[in-house]
Scaffold this motif. Structure first.
Motif, PDB file in Angstrom:
ATOM      1  N   ALA A   1       0.873  -1.173   0.000  1.00 22.88           N
ATOM      2  CA  ALA A   1       0.000   0.000   0.000  1.00 22.88           C
ATOM      3  C   ALA A   1       0.906   1.217   0.000  1.00 22.88           C
ATOM      4  O   ALA A   1       1.992   1.205   0.598  1.00 22.88           O
ATOM      5  CB  ALA A   1      -0.898   0.004   1.234  1.00 22.88           C
ATOM      6  N   LEU A   2       0.458   2.249  -0.687  1.00 25.17           N
ATOM      7  CA  LEU A   2       1.240   3.475  -0.812  1.00 25.17           C
ATOM      8  C   LEU A   2       0.667   4.563   0.085  1.00 25.17           C
ATOM      9  O   LEU A   2      -0.529   4.582   0.373  1.00 25.17           O
ATOM     10  CB  LEU A   2       1.244   3.948  -2.263  1.00 25.17           C
ATOM     11  N   ASP A   3       1.532   5.491   0.466  1.00 25.29           N
ATOM     12  CA  ASP A   3       1.054   6.666   1.203  1.00 25.29           C
ATOM     13  C   ASP A   3       0.623   7.731   0.194  1.00 25.29           C
ATOM     14  O   ASP A   3       0.665   7.505  -1.019  1.00 25.29           O
ATOM     15  CB  ASP A   3       2.126   7.170   2.182  1.00 25.29           C
ATOM     16  N   ALA A   4       0.218   8.891   0.684  1.00 23.40           N
ATOM     17  CA  ALA A   4      -0.309   9.952  -0.183  1.00 23.40           C
ATOM     18  C   ALA A   4       0.725  10.455  -1.186  1.00 23.40           C
ATOM     19  O   ALA A   4       0.366  10.959  -2.252  1.00 23.40           O
ATOM     20  CB  ALA A   4      -0.819  11.107   0.672  1.00 23.40           C
ATOM     21  N   SER A   5       2.013  10.298  -0.881  1.00 24.01           N
ATOM     22  CA  SER A   5       3.062  10.775  -1.789  1.00 24.01           C
ATOM     23  C   SER A   5       3.461   9.725  -2.824  1.00 24.01           C
ATOM     24  O   SER A   5       4.308   9.983  -3.673  1.00 24.01           O
ATOM     25  CB  SER A   5       4.296  11.214  -0.995  1.00 24.01           C
TER      26      SER A   5
ATOM     27  N   LEU B   1       9.908   4.500   0.359  1.00 20.21           N
ATOM     28  CA  LEU B   1      10.528   4.608  -0.963  1.00 20.21           C
ATOM     29  C   LEU B   1       9.483   4.512  -2.069  1.00 20.21           C
ATOM     30  O   LEU B   1       8.428   3.904  -1.898  1.00 20.21           O
ATOM     31  CB  LEU B   1      11.588   3.515  -1.147  1.00 20.21           C
ATOM     32  N   ALA B   2       9.814   5.108  -3.200  1.00 19.22           N
ATOM     33  CA  ALA B   2       8.911   5.153  -4.347  1.00 19.22           C
ATOM     34  C   ALA B   2       9.448   4.284  -5.484  1.00 19.22           C
ATOM     35  O   ALA B   2      10.567   3.767  -5.411  1.00 19.22           O
ATOM     36  CB  ALA B   2       8.730   6.601  -4.812  1.00 19.22           C
ATOM     37  N   LEU B   3       8.656   4.166  -6.530  1.00 21.60           N
ATOM     38  CA  LEU B   3       8.997   3.321  -7.672  1.00 21.60           C
ATOM     39  C   LEU B   3      10.391   3.616  -8.200  1.00 21.60           C
ATOM     40  O   LEU B   3      11.172   2.700  -8.462  1.00 21.60           O
ATOM     41  CB  LEU B   3       7.953   3.493  -8.776  1.00 21.60           C
TER      42      LEU B   3
ATOM     43  N   ARG C   1      13.602   1.118  -9.072  1.00 23.94           N
ATOM     44  CA  ARG C   1      14.170   0.979 -10.421  1.00 23.94           C
ATOM     45  C   ARG C   1      15.678   1.246 -10.398  1.00 23.94           C
ATOM     46  O   ARG C   1      16.461   0.505 -10.999  1.00 23.94           O
ATOM     47  CB  ARG C   1      13.479   1.933 -11.395  1.00 23.94           C
ATOM     48  N   ARG C   2      16.078   2.320  -9.704  1.00 29.21           N
ATOM     49  CA  ARG C   2      17.512   2.629  -9.609  1.00 29.21           C
ATOM     50  C   ARG C   2      18.272   1.506  -8.905  1.00 29.21           C
ATOM     51  O   ARG C   2      19.340   1.089  -9.347  1.00 29.21           O
ATOM     52  CB  ARG C   2      17.726   3.937  -8.856  1.00 29.21           C
ATOM     53  N   ALA C   3      17.696   1.004  -7.815  1.00 27.13           N
ATOM     54  CA  ALA C   3      18.359  -0.051  -7.057  1.00 27.13           C
ATOM     55  C   ALA C   3      18.470  -1.335  -7.879  1.00 27.13           C
ATOM     56  O   ALA C   3      19.520  -1.996  -7.858  1.00 27.13           O
ATOM     57  CB  ALA C   3      17.615  -0.319  -5.761  1.00 27.13           C
ATOM     58  N   GLU C   4      17.418  -1.685  -8.612  1.00 27.06           N
ATOM     59  CA  GLU C   4      17.470  -2.907  -9.416  1.00 27.06           C
ATOM     60  C   GLU C   4      18.530  -2.794 -10.503  1.00 27.06           C
ATOM     61  O   GLU C   4      19.302  -3.731 -10.730  1.00 27.06           O
ATOM     62  CB  GLU C   4      16.106  -3.211 -10.043  1.00 27.06           C
TER      63      GLU C   4
ATOM     64  N   PHE D   1       4.128  -1.850  -8.247  1.00 26.19           N
ATOM     65  CA  PHE D   1       3.876  -0.442  -8.614  1.00 26.19           C
ATOM     66  C   PHE D   1       3.233  -0.383  -9.998  1.00 26.19           C
ATOM     67  O   PHE D   1       2.332   0.436 -10.228  1.00 26.19           O
ATOM     68  CB  PHE D   1       5.189   0.349  -8.632  1.00 26.19           C
ATOM     69  N   SER D   2       3.670  -1.236 -10.917  1.00 25.57           N
ATOM     70  CA  SER D   2       3.112  -1.242 -12.270  1.00 25.57           C
ATOM     71  C   SER D   2       1.637  -1.646 -12.254  1.00 25.57           C
ATOM     72  O   SER D   2       0.879  -1.222 -13.121  1.00 25.57           O
ATOM     73  CB  SER D   2       3.895  -2.206 -13.163  1.00 25.57           C
ATOM     74  N   SER D   3       1.239  -2.444 -11.253  1.00 19.19           N
ATOM     75  CA  SER D   3      -0.171  -2.834 -11.184  1.00 19.19           C
ATOM     76  C   SER D   3      -1.050  -1.636 -10.852  1.00 19.19           C
ATOM     77  O   SER D   3      -2.231  -1.611 -11.184  1.00 19.19           O
ATOM     78  CB  SER D   3      -0.378  -3.965 -10.171  1.00 19.19           C
ATOM     79  N   ALA D   4      -0.471  -0.608 -10.228  1.00 19.68           N
ATOM     80  CA  ALA D   4      -1.233   0.629  -9.951  1.00 19.68           C
ATOM     81  C   ALA D   4      -1.501   1.366 -11.260  1.00 19.68           C
ATOM     82  O   ALA D   4      -2.573   1.944 -11.437  1.00 19.68           O
ATOM     83  CB  ALA D   4      -0.472   1.529  -8.992  1.00 19.68           C
ATOM     84  N   ASP D   5      -0.529   1.324 -12.174  1.00 22.79           N
ATOM     85  CA  ASP D   5      -0.688   1.980 -13.469  1.00 22.79           C
ATOM     86  C   ASP D   5      -1.754   1.292 -14.302  1.00 22.79           C
ATOM     87  O   ASP D   5      -2.474   1.930 -15.074  1.00 22.79           O
ATOM     88  CB  ASP D   5       0.630   1.984 -14.237  1.00 22.79           C
ATOM     89  N   ALA D   6      -1.859  -0.047 -14.154  1.00 22.04           N
ATOM     90  CA  ALA D   6      -2.816  -0.827 -14.947  1.00 22.04           C
ATOM     91  C   ALA D   6      -4.240  -0.670 -14.419  1.00 22.04           C
ATOM     92  O   ALA D   6      -5.190  -0.918 -15.145  1.00 22.04           O
ATOM     93  CB  ALA D   6      -2.420  -2.296 -14.935  1.00 22.04           C
ATOM     94  N   ALA D   7      -4.364  -0.292 -13.156  1.00 19.32           N
ATOM     95  CA  ALA D   7      -5.696  -0.195 -12.554  1.00 19.32           C
ATOM     96  C   ALA D   7      -6.448   1.043 -12.983  1.00 19.32           C
ATOM     97  O   ALA D   7      -5.980   1.946 -13.527  1.00 19.32           O
ATOM     98  CB  ALA D   7      -5.573  -0.197 -11.034  1.00 19.32           C
TER      99      ALA D   7
END
Length: 145
Positions: A50-54, A84-86, A90-93, A139-145
Motif C-alpha cells: 500500500a502506498l502513502d499519499a506521496s 521509498l517510491a517506484l 528501479r535505480r536499485a534494481e 507499482f506497475s499494477s497501480a498503473d494498470a488499474a
C-alpha cells in the motif's frame, strides 16, 4: 558446489535474514500486488503493498518460495522499503544488476554487503533481484488499474 563455498554463501547472517521474512506476512487485502520469478533457479516472490499519499510504500508484505539467498535479499530490500517510491526501486534494481554482472559497485542499499559472497554464484543472481523486481511489478499494477 564445494562445502567451503556453501559455508561462505549461507552464512549465519544470511540464514538469520531469511528467517526474518515472517515479520512481513503477505496481506492479500493490500491494493497493489506484484510477482517475480527467477528463470535461473525457479525461486519466486509475491509482494503486496500500500502506498502513502506521496506514492511511497507505506505497508508491504511478502510470500517467498526462494532459496535462503533470495529470502535474505528480500529481507534486505524490505528493511529499507518503507517510504521509498517506484524510482528508488528501479535505480536499485539497475545498480544491483550492474554489480552482479561485475559492471558496478555494490549498490547503496542498507545491508547488501551481506550478499557479497553470492555475487560469485551466477545461479543465485536471479533470486537476489526478486524483491526489487516484485515491488516494481506491484507499482506497475497501480498503473494498470
Amino acid at each position: 558446489m564445494a562445502l567451503a563455498s556453501v559455508a561462505a554463501l549461507y552464512t549465519p547472517q544470511v540464514l538469520m535474514l531469511a528467517t526474518s521474512l515472517v515479520s512481513y506476512p503477505l496481506d492479500e487485502a493490500l491494493p497493489l500486488q506484484g510477482h517475480a520469478r527467477s528463470a535461473s533457479c525457479g525461486s519466486s516472490l509475491r509482494v503486496a503493498l500500500a502506498l502513502d499519499a506521496s506514492g511511497a510504500i507505506d505497508r508491504i508484505g511478502v510470500a517467498a518460495q526462494a532459496c535462503a539467498i533470495g529470502q535474505a535479499a528480500t529481507a534486505i530490500m524490505l528493511g529499507a522499503a518503507k517510504g521509498l517510491a517506484l524510482e528508488d526501486f528501479r535505480r536499485a534494481e539497475t545498480a544491483l544488476q550492474n554489480w552482479l554482472s561485475g559492471e558496478g559497485d555494490l549498490p547503496d542499499w542498507p545491508g547488501l554487503h551481506v550478499l557479497e559472497p553470492a555475487r560469485a554464484f551466477a545461479g543465485r543472481h536471479g533470486a537476489i533481484l526478486l524483491g526489487w523486481q516484485a515491488v516494481i511489478n506491484a507499482f506497475s499494477s497501480a498503473d494498470a488499474a
